[in-house]
Design an enzyme around this catalytic site. Sequence first.
Site, mmCIF file in Angstrom:
data_model
loop_
_atom_site.group_PDB
_atom_site.id
_atom_site.type_symbol
_atom_site.label_atom_id
_atom_site.label_comp_id
_atom_site.label_asym_id
_atom_site.label_seq_id
_atom_site.Cartn_x
_atom_site.Cartn_y
_atom_site.Cartn_z
ATOM 1 N N ASN A 82 0.826 -1.216 0.000
ATOM 2 C CA ASN A 82 0.000 0.000 0.000
ATOM 3 C C ASN A 82 0.856 1.259 0.000
ATOM 4 O O ASN A 82 1.875 1.315 0.679
ATOM 5 C CB ASN A 82 -0.940 -0.010 1.207
ATOM 6 C CG ASN A 82 -1.870 -1.211 1.168
ATOM 7 O OD1 ASN A 82 -1.985 -1.895 0.149
ATOM 8 N ND2 ASN A 82 -2.514 -1.488 2.291
ATOM 9 N N HIS B 152 6.045 -0.670 -2.556
ATOM 10 C CA HIS B 152 5.562 0.061 -3.736
ATOM 11 C C HIS B 152 5.646 1.575 -3.528
ATOM 12 O O HIS B 152 5.046 2.354 -4.271
ATOM 13 C CB HIS B 152 4.125 -0.342 -4.070
ATOM 14 C CG HIS B 152 4.010 -1.759 -4.543
ATOM 15 N ND1 HIS B 152 2.818 -2.449 -4.570
ATOM 16 C CD2 HIS B 152 4.937 -2.640 -4.986
ATOM 17 C CE1 HIS B 152 3.031 -3.678 -5.013
ATOM 18 N NE2 HIS B 152 4.296 -3.825 -5.265
ATOM 19 N N CYS C 81 16.330 21.565 -9.777
ATOM 20 C CA CYS C 81 16.624 21.571 -11.216
ATOM 21 C C CYS C 81 15.398 21.906 -12.066
ATOM 22 O O CYS C 81 15.455 21.779 -13.296
ATOM 23 C CB CYS C 81 17.212 20.217 -11.628
ATOM 24 S SG CYS C 81 15.978 18.894 -11.702
ATOM 25 N N THR D 21 -4.616 -8.996 0.301
ATOM 26 C CA THR D 21 -4.000 -8.868 -1.012
ATOM 27 C C THR D 21 -4.514 -9.965 -1.947
ATOM 28 O O THR D 21 -4.748 -11.094 -1.510
ATOM 29 C CB THR D 21 -2.455 -8.913 -0.962
ATOM 30 O OG1 THR D 21 -1.937 -8.737 -2.286
ATOM 31 C CG2 THR D 21 -1.932 -10.216 -0.374
#
Length: 240
Positions: free
Chosen positions: A101, A118, A148, A186
């Site tokens: 998650n 993740h 940048c 899951t």
Amino acid sequence: MKQFNAATDLLQNAKHLIALTGAGISKESNVPTFRGKDGLWKQYNAMDLATPQAFHRNPQLVWEWYTWRQELIAKCEPNPAHLTLAKWEHNGLLKTLITQNVDGLHRRAGSTQILEVHGNLWTLKCTKCTYQSRLSQPTQGIPLCPECQSNLRPDVVWFGESLPSSIMDQVFKELQTADIIVVVGTSALVQPAASFPLIVKQNGGQILEVNVETTPLTTSADIHLTGKAGEVLPQLDKLL
Ligand code: APR
């Protein structure tokens, strides 16, 4: 009830318990899952929103979607399943929590030994330089790198990208050390996370699965408890 007692025995005798969680653990917090009935991938095309190519093609669209998810998750609270795992960490039962998650609810529940394989949608990284930062509120528009001026992107793992090697080193150490892995919410369809429980099993460990339905992992699970994580985990905790 027999399964619950067997699960309690497993947890009580655990020497190195770890957990693997997925989107289902946050469902009762009103965070949509990905593949359920009203799952995100039923409504949106992952290839237009969660790949580096999609971001290159249309960063505005991708950021609109992540801002929408941030705003949704900012209104959500950890539920009793998140809180139970945090309690198990604090009383020394749970050693490490591996999560797929990106919602950050485990951290908000008080868990600290977390491996976010993740990434986390409250963190940003530059598409060019090494700049990284953490958000305190949802983004507006496309955030630019203060160093940048390149586009910043959510520091999450998109389809086709590999998982952060620093985290994966820690994950594999835990998979070799664990004797019990509790797998919560899951679908066990997305690699490499879907294989983590099988690695624990190959090393002589046992799998306790908690899900509202069976998954491809269920046949390998030593115990499968059917039910909502926010109900099953507190029930298990009461029996410990
Ligand atoms: N309690 C327990 N399990 C639940 C609950 C609940 N209240 N509600 C749903 N589930 C289960 C579903 O049955 C399903 O098996 O949670 C699972 C959710 O599966 P997915 O939506 O596929 O989510 P997940 O397994 O975390 O997806 C893996 O895929 O899209 C990518 O990067 C994304 O991390 C994600 C990865």
